[in-house]
Scaffold this motif. Structure first.
Motif, PDB file in Angstrom:
ATOM      1  N   LEU A 118      -7.730 -31.897  53.124  1.00  0.00           N
ATOM      2  CA  LEU A 118      -7.050 -32.973  52.932  1.00  0.00           C
ATOM      3  C   LEU A 118      -7.323 -34.037  54.127  1.00  0.00           C
ATOM      4  CD1 LEU A 118      -3.956 -31.548  51.308  1.00  0.00           C
ATOM      5  CD2 LEU A 118      -5.576 -32.774  50.096  1.00  0.00           C
ATOM      6  N   SER A 175      -8.168 -35.336  49.142  1.00  0.00           N
ATOM      7  CA  SER A 175      -8.901 -34.140  49.582  1.00  0.00           C
ATOM      8  C   SER A 175     -10.410 -34.587  49.393  1.00  0.00           C
ATOM      9  CB  SER A 175      -8.874 -33.192  48.370  1.00  0.00           C
ATOM     10  OG  SER A 175      -9.621 -33.578  47.001  1.00  0.00           O
ATOM     11  N   ARG A 196      -5.851 -29.538  56.972  1.00  0.00           N
ATOM     12  CA  ARG A 196      -4.961 -30.830  56.607  1.00  0.00           C
ATOM     13  C   ARG A 196      -5.007 -31.498  57.634  1.00  0.00           C
ATOM     14  NH1 ARG A 196       1.109 -30.860  54.360  1.00  0.00           N
ATOM     15  NH2 ARG A 196       0.978 -33.158  53.347  1.00  0.00           N
TER      16      ARG A 196
END
Length: 309
Positions: A209, A244, A274
């Motif tokens: 992400l 994403s 992330r």
């Protein structure tokens, strides 16, 4: 800053520096000092000190840096750490030595630990291990913001730092060997479109992400911070939204108008799982982004097809 203040934008030809110049000119700051590498090599201390002594800038935006994506960071780590350290040390020390009123240093969200709690707050810096694929660049950027912090603490120099999230926009680098994810994907999908390739390969699994900010929004934030922020603690600048890599690829495919397939190469590195910045402190000052991701991608793609032949 006064409209007539002498303002030096280091790295004015790059993605961030050129956006800062556009923003300053839009706000009628006209006394800008813009020097390319052929005029002053920021990795050479003697040249930098000579430049500051001659031009005496009052305000400095330090956007000059050696930058690149996962491939470039993995391939040239010595160059990334050396060149960025030299640029930061030379410019920040000369700014102090020659009495610059205020300096803004541009860091990077990659300075935070690889497995940092999300969203990443400013105080999480140095609380864990860095992502190995960009460790050299991150160490150099951490050194730059610490230089600003300690010069402010010891000498009272008004040097501040901001940590932008992943950036993209006009004047980006679209070289597939050295670019970041958005310009790389824009180029891949565009070339696949015009050449009728059946698929586009995207590195990694597509699961990580990421947060993205249009570079002109960052430039707006930089000018805002130069006028409204004086703390020694670095401050995050981001959009507050994440996507994403797989969703990003689908969105760029849509913007470019490519009709083929997307294939993810899971043998290639994903990087940090992330990476979302906590921008509460900046929002509390009264700033927020203006350009949404799809709108920014469309403007970037238009610039790409107008400028890359």
């Amino acid at each position: 800053m006064e409209k007539s203040s002498k303002i030096y934008v280091a790295g004015h030809r790059g993605l961030v520096g050129s956006a800062i110049v556009r923003r300053l000119l839009k706000e009628n700051y006209t006394n800008l000092i813009l020097k390319g590498r052929e005029e002053v090599d920021l990795t050479r201390q003697e040249e930098v000190e000579r430049f500051f002594e001659e031009h005496r800038p009052e305000y400095v935006f330090l956007a000059a840096a050696r930058v690149g994506g996962i491939y470039a960071n993995n391939t040239y780590p010595a160059e990334f750490i050396y060149q960025n350290l030299m640029i930061e040390c030379n410019v920040i020390h000369s700014a102090y030595k020659f009495g610059v009123k205020k300096l803004l240093f541009l860091g990077s969200s990659c300075i935070y630990p690889r497995d940092c709690p999300q969203p990443m707050k400013e105080e999480y810096l140095l609380s864990g291990y860095l992502e190995q694929t960009n460790e050299a660049y991150a160490v150099a950027k951490i050194a730059g913001l610490k230089l600003c912090q300690f010069y402010k603490r010891q000498y009272g120099a008004n040097f501040i730092s901001c940590m932008p999230t992943n950036l993209y926009g006009i004047n980006d680098n679209f070289d597939l060997n050295t670019s970041h994810v958005i310009p790389a994907l824009i180029r891949k999908f565009h070339e696949a479109k015009i050449n009728n390739y059946p698929y586009v390969e995207v590195w990694g699994t597509g699961k990580p992400l990421r947060e993205f900010l249009y570079v002109d929004d960052l430039a707006d934030a930089c000018v805002f911070l130069m006028e409204n922020y004086d703390d020694e603690l670095w401050i995050n600048v981001g959009s507050g939204e994440e996507i994403s890599i797989a969703e990003l690829a689908e969105l760029i495919k849509k913007v470019v108008g490519y009709k083929g397939e997307i294939v993810f190469n899971s043998k290639m590195p994903d990087g940090t799982p992330r990476k979302l910045l906590d921008t509460t402190r900046l929002k509390n000052l009264g700033w927020q982004r203006k350009v949404g991701l799809e709108e920014g991608l469309r403007m970037t793609y238009k610039w790409f097809i107008d400028n890359y032949k």
